[in-house]
Design a protein around this motif. Structure first.
Motif, PDB file in Angstrom:
ATOM      1  N   THR A  78      11.178 -53.660  93.030  1.00 40.05           N
ATOM      2  CA  THR A  78      11.851 -54.257  91.872  1.00 40.05           C
ATOM      3  C   THR A  78      10.956 -55.289  91.192  1.00 40.05           C
ATOM      4  O   THR A  78      10.184 -55.976  91.870  1.00 40.05           O
ATOM      5  CB  THR A  78      13.165 -54.942  92.308  1.00 40.05           C
ATOM      6  N   ASP A  79      11.064 -55.383  89.863  1.00 38.76           N
ATOM      7  CA  ASP A  79      10.346 -56.478  89.198  1.00 38.76           C
ATOM      8  C   ASP A  79      11.131 -57.792  89.339  1.00 38.76           C
ATOM      9  O   ASP A  79      10.551 -58.853  89.251  1.00 38.76           O
ATOM     10  CB  ASP A  79      10.051 -56.162  87.724  1.00 38.76           C
ATOM     11  N   TRP A  80      12.446 -57.729  89.558  1.00 39.49           N
ATOM     12  CA  TRP A  80      13.236 -58.957  89.817  1.00 39.49           C
ATOM     13  C   TRP A  80      12.774 -60.080  88.898  1.00 39.49           C
ATOM     14  O   TRP A  80      12.410 -61.156  89.321  1.00 39.49           O
ATOM     15  CB  TRP A  80      13.107 -59.373  91.286  1.00 39.49           C
ATOM     16  N   CYS A 127      18.400 -58.200  84.109  1.00 36.73           N
ATOM     17  CA  CYS A 127      19.363 -58.358  85.192  1.00 36.73           C
ATOM     18  C   CYS A 127      19.792 -57.034  85.821  1.00 36.73           C
ATOM     19  O   CYS A 127      20.552 -57.048  86.795  1.00 36.73           O
ATOM     20  CB  CYS A 127      20.592 -59.115  84.690  1.00 36.73           C
ATOM     21  N   ASP A 128      19.347 -55.904  85.277  1.00 37.42           N
ATOM     22  CA  ASP A 128      19.834 -54.642  85.859  1.00 37.42           C
ATOM     23  C   ASP A 128      19.249 -54.391  87.240  1.00 37.42           C
ATOM     24  O   ASP A 128      19.794 -53.609  88.018  1.00 37.42           O
ATOM     25  CB  ASP A 128      19.637 -53.452  84.915  1.00 37.42           C
ATOM     26  N   ASP A 129      18.160 -55.083  87.580  1.00 42.71           N
ATOM     27  CA  ASP A 129      17.662 -55.010  88.957  1.00 42.71           C
ATOM     28  C   ASP A 129      18.707 -55.548  89.946  1.00 42.71           C
ATOM     29  O   ASP A 129      18.840 -55.027  91.057  1.00 42.71           O
ATOM     30  CB  ASP A 129      16.378 -55.836  89.117  1.00 42.71           C
ATOM     31  N   ALA A 130      19.418 -56.592  89.548  1.00 35.64           N
ATOM     32  CA  ALA A 130      20.429 -57.166  90.444  1.00 35.64           C
ATOM     33  C   ALA A 130      21.614 -56.222  90.607  1.00 35.64           C
ATOM     34  O   ALA A 130      22.210 -56.139  91.692  1.00 35.64           O
ATOM     35  CB  ALA A 130      20.886 -58.522  89.920  1.00 35.64           C
ATOM     36  N   GLU A 189      12.006 -47.202  92.994  1.00 36.41           N
ATOM     37  CA  GLU A 189      11.126 -48.127  92.271  1.00 36.41           C
ATOM     38  C   GLU A 189      11.687 -48.368  90.876  1.00 36.41           C
ATOM     39  O   GLU A 189      11.754 -47.464  90.052  1.00 36.41           O
ATOM     40  CB  GLU A 189       9.713 -47.543  92.179  1.00 36.41           C
ATOM     41  N   VAL A 190      12.107 -49.604  90.626  1.00 39.16           N
ATOM     42  CA  VAL A 190      12.712 -49.920  89.331  1.00 39.16           C
ATOM     43  C   VAL A 190      11.974 -51.060  88.632  1.00 39.16           C
ATOM     44  O   VAL A 190      12.555 -51.791  87.828  1.00 39.16           O
ATOM     45  CB  VAL A 190      14.227 -50.245  89.475  1.00 39.16           C
ATOM     46  N   GLY A 191      10.691 -51.198  88.956  1.00 39.95           N
ATOM     47  CA  GLY A 191       9.885 -52.217  88.296  1.00 39.95           C
ATOM     48  C   GLY A 191       8.536 -51.652  87.905  1.00 39.95           C
ATOM     49  O   GLY A 191       8.415 -50.491  87.530  1.00 39.95           O
ATOM     50  N   PHE A 192       7.511 -52.489  88.022  1.00 41.87           N
ATOM     51  CA  PHE A 192       6.162 -52.071  87.671  1.00 41.87           C
ATOM     52  C   PHE A 192       5.507 -51.363  88.870  1.00 41.87           C
ATOM     53  O   PHE A 192       5.968 -51.512  89.996  1.00 41.87           O
ATOM     54  CB  PHE A 192       5.346 -53.285  87.219  1.00 41.87           C
ATOM     55  N   TRP A 235      19.528 -48.845  83.429  1.00 41.91           N
ATOM     56  CA  TRP A 235      18.355 -48.095  83.910  1.00 41.91           C
ATOM     57  C   TRP A 235      18.228 -48.166  85.432  1.00 41.91           C
ATOM     58  O   TRP A 235      18.088 -47.146  86.099  1.00 41.91           O
ATOM     59  CB  TRP A 235      17.083 -48.653  83.274  1.00 41.91           C
ATOM     60  N   ASP A 236      18.245 -49.402  85.955  1.00 41.82           N
ATOM     61  CA  ASP A 236      17.964 -49.569  87.386  1.00 41.82           C
ATOM     62  C   ASP A 236      19.121 -49.113  88.273  1.00 41.82           C
ATOM     63  O   ASP A 236      18.902 -48.398  89.253  1.00 41.82           O
ATOM     64  CB  ASP A 236      17.577 -51.019  87.689  1.00 41.82           C
ATOM     65  N   PRO A 237      20.374 -49.495  87.967  1.00 44.54           N
ATOM     66  CA  PRO A 237      21.457 -48.989  88.823  1.00 44.54           C
ATOM     67  C   PRO A 237      21.638 -47.473  88.732  1.00 44.54           C
ATOM     68  O   PRO A 237      22.024 -46.844  89.725  1.00 44.54           O
ATOM     69  CB  PRO A 237      22.706 -49.738  88.334  1.00 44.54           C
TER      70      PRO A 237
END
Ligand code: CA
Length: 294
Positions: A8-10, A14-17, A118-121, A229-231
């Motif tokens: 996660t890019d965290w 906020c969609d990472d959370a 993987e939801v970031g870089f 996107w992330d969830p």
């Protein structure tokens, strides 16, 4: 049980959370097992805030790794400050293992194959791919992934046009270079969920105002819900099957340009990559996510 590592890019969105809650709930219910999390965009309070969030969610002590050099994704964090006070295991980024080492360690220790969400870089996974044998494993990154990773579920790219641009690939020089390496060299199958899939799916709109995740979304300016996107990527990973998760797929080979950040896709029946297309209206996916996070 299927085992996962969460990348996660965290960072600013906020969609990472939302994705993290969905994964922790699936972990708690016994649907999956989370082995660790790796942060790939670095702020001063990255690790402590992720640890704080996971701890508040009931998952204390999950191994967290970080790319400490990834300080060049320039945007302020929005929600991390409210989470730091809940940290139980990691008080600072310095307490966390380097991201590539954590991937190598968790994969080496895994008894069966692991899936990556993987939801970031992509620079940490790219560095994992290119990693050499070390004190953790005599295997190269390619060999280790072939042996211990079954699949990567990735939020990245834009696939509804010939030349796509999307933040996780195209944020800056570091992400572009990593995207090119990832697409070219990743030795295991990848399913991509692109920008066009998640932007108009709004999840998190039904959270209680005393829910910590509501506070996270509100800090971001998304108290009424946020693009998913992330969830959506996390839920597809937990379901474990693109079709059952409500998508059709296109198979082929993805490429990303290290200089321009552009992504393209060449269709091919034997390609290692899939990207997904929605089979249902946006409300369907929002509802499926909301069922799991409320
Ligand atoms: Ca993200």
């Amino acid at each position: 049980m299927r085992e996962f590592i969460f990348g996660t890019d965290w960072w600013s969105d906020c969609d990472d959370a939302v994705a993290a809650r969905l994964l922790v709930r699936a972990h708690a219910s016994g649907e999956i097992k989370l082995l660790g999390a790796v942060i790939n965009a670095t702020k001063e309070d990255s690790v402590a805030s992720l640890d704080g969030f996971l701890s508040e969610e009931g998952l204390v002590g999950l191994p967290i790794g970080i790319d400490r050099e990834a300080t060049d994704y320039s945007r302020p964090g929005s929600y991390q400050a409210r989470l730091v006070k809940y940290a139980k295991t990691y008080k600072s980024n310095e307490d966390a293992e380097d991201g590539v080492r954590l991937y190598r360690r968790l994969l080496s220790e895994a008894s069966d194959k692991v899936e990556l969400v993987e939801v970031g870089f992509f620079q940490v996974v790219a560095a994992l791919i290119e990693s050499e044998p070390d004190d953790i494993s005599p295997l190269s990154g390619i060999e280790l992934m072939k042996q211990k990773v079954s699949k990567i579920w990735a939020m990245a790219g834009r696939w509804d046009r010939k030349f796509g641009h999307e933040n996780n690939f195209d944020r800056g020089p570091r992400s572009r270079a990593a995207a090119a390496v990832f697409c070219e060299k990743c030795p295991v199958p990848v399913t991509f969920l692109g920008f066009e899939i998640g932007f108009d799916v709004i999840s998190g709109s039904k959270l209680s105002k005393d829910d910590i995740l509501f506070g996270v979304l509100a800090d971001h300016g998304s108290a009424g819900g946020r693009s998913s996107w992330d969830p959506m990527t996390a839920l597809m990973a937990v379901v474990g099957d693109e079709e059952k998760a409500g998508y059709t797929t296109v198979r082929g080979q993805a490429f990303a340009d290290a200089d321009t950040g552009t992504n393209i896709f060449e269709k091919c029946d034997t390609g290692p990559h899939l990207y997904v297309k929605r089979a249902f209206p946006p409300e369907y996916y929002a509802s499926e996510i909301d069922k799991r996070i409320n």
